[in-house]
Enzyme design. Structure first.
Site: not given
Ligand code: PSU
Ligand code: MN
Length: 309
Positions: A30, A148, A165
Site C-alpha cells: 500500500e 478496511d 494496533k
Molecule cells: N495502520 C498503520 N499505518 C498506517 C495505516 C494503518 O499502522 O499507515 C493506514 C492504512 O493505509 C490503513 C489506513 O488502511 O491507515 C486506515 O485508515 P482509516 O482508519 O481512516 O480507514
C-alpha cells in the site's frame, strides 16, 4: 483483458504484468503507509527496502497508488520518492475516494481498502502492510469504523499484517470481522498481535505455522467463491517489540489529545501515528519499519506457495 472492470484505468508495471501473466509470485504493497504513516525520508527508505526484501525472497513487489489519475500497480522508484516527499499532501484514498481522485487526475495514496481493490483488479492475491484499520475506541460516539473492514468482507486478497494496533478497539474489530466472515489467522501465534507489541491477549480464529497453510486457505476461499479476504497476522520480531503497557499508556494519551483537538475522520490514524512516534522518541517508528519488513517476508513466502497451487 480489455473488458475486465477497471482495466481502462489500470497501469501495471512491466515486471509485475509479466509475473502475473506467468502465474509467478507477486506481493502488493500500500502507499498510505508511505505518505501518511511515516515521516519523510524514512518513509521512502522503508518503501524501497520493503520492495527489496520481497525481491530477495523471490517474488515481485507491486507498490500500489494513484498517480495522476491512473491506478498504478508497481510504482517506479522515482514515483515512490515523489509520493514520500509530498507526504500527507497526497490524498489519502480509500474506496469512496477512488472515482474522484481518478476524475481529477490527482495523486492518491491508497489505504488497505483501496489497495485491495486495485490488487484484485490486477489479479494479485497477497498484500503486505503494517496494520489494518479497524473499529476505533469510542466508536459508540464517533461511528469511526475503517472501510478496511468492509473491504476485507468483499474483496478476495490476503492481507499480511502485524495485527491490530491498540489505537483501535481490538475486541470490537475482531467482532466485526467475525460478523462479516473474515478469518483472522495467527502466524506461529495463538493470540492476535498488537502491532508494536507481540500479543493483544485476544485469541485468533486459526493458528498456522507455515506459509503453505495460508496459501492453501486462500486457494480454497477463492475456489469456493466466498468473497472477502483473510487477515494473516504475524507478531513483530521479539528484538524490535515495544513494551505493551508503556505503549498503551502513550496511545491513551495520544487519543486524549486527539479528542481535545477535535480531530476526526481520515485524519485520526495519521495523527495518532505521528503523536506516538513523537512520544516514543522515534522508537515506535523503528518498530513500525521492522514489522513491515517482517510482514513482507512472510507475504513473499505465502505468494510463492500460492503460485504453486
Ligand atoms: N495502520 C498503520 N499505518 C498506517 C495505516 C494503518 O499502522 O499507515 C493506514 C492504512 O493505509 C490503513 C489506513 O488502511 O491507515 C486506515 O485508515 P482509516 O482508519 O481512516 O480507514
Ligand atoms: Mn476512520
Amino acid at each position: 483483458m480489455p473488458d475486465k472492470p477497471g482495466n481502462d484505468y489500470l497501469d501495471i508495471a512491466a515486471d509485475v504484468a509479466a509475473a502475473i501473466g506467468a502465474g509467478d509470485a507477486v506481493v502488493a504493497l500500500e502507499s498510505t503507509i508511505i505518505s501518511h504513516g511515516m515521516p519523510y525520508p524514512r518513509n521512502v527508505e522503508t518503501a524501497l527496502a520493503v520492495q527489496n526484501v520481497i525481491r530477495e525472497g523471490g517474488a515481485v513487489p507491486a507498490t500500489i497508488a494513484i498517480w495522476q489519475g491512473r491506478l498504478k500497480v508497481g510504482l517506479s522508484d522515482s514515483e515512490i520518492r515523489q509520493l514520500g516527499a509530498q507526504g500527507p499532501k497526497v490524498l489519502k484514498t480509500s474506496r469512496r475516494d477512488l472515482p474522484f481522485v481518478i476524475a481529477n487526475r490527482k495523486n492518491g495514496a491508497t489505504t488497505v481498502a483501496a489497495t485491495m481493490i486495485i490488487a484484485a483488479m490486477a489479479g494479485i492475491r497477497v498484500f503486505a502492510t503494517g496494520g489494518i484499520g479497524g473499529v476505533h475506541r469510542g466508536v459508540a460516539e464517533t461511528m469511526d469504523i475503517s472501510a478496511d473492514l468492509e473491504e476485507l468482507a468483499q474483496t478476495s486478497v490476503a492481507v499480511v499484517c502485524a495485527g491490530v494496533k491498540s489505537v483501535l478497539d481490538i475486541g470490537r474489530t475482531l467482532e466485526y470481522l467475525e460478523t462479516v466472515g473474515v478469518p483472522v489467522v495467527g502466524y506461529r501465534t495463538d493470540t492476535l498481535p498488537a502491532f508494536y507489541a507481540r500479543s493483544s491477549g485476544f485469541p485468533v480464529d486459526y493458528r498456522i505455522d507455515s506459509a503453505a497453510e495460508a496459501a492453501a486457505a486462500l486457494r480454497i476461499k477463492l475456489d469456493l467463491q466466498l468473497p472477502g479476504g483473510l487477515v494473516i497476522a504475524v507478531p513483530i520480531p521479539k528484538q524490535h517489540a515495544l513494551n505493551g503497557d508503556d505503549i498503551n499508556d502513550i496511545i491513551a494519551e495520544a487519543i486524549g489529545e486527539m479528542n481535545r483537538q477535535g480531530i476526526t475522520g481520515k485524519e485520526t490514524t495519521p495523527f495518532l501515528l505521528a503523536k506516538i512516534a513523537e512520544r516514543t522518541d522515534g522508537e515506535s517508528l523503528e518498530a513500525n519499519i521492522q514489522l513491515v519488513m517482517n510482514n513482507a517476508r512472510l507475504a513473499t513466502d505465502i505468494a510463492i506457495q500460492f503460485a504453486k497451487l
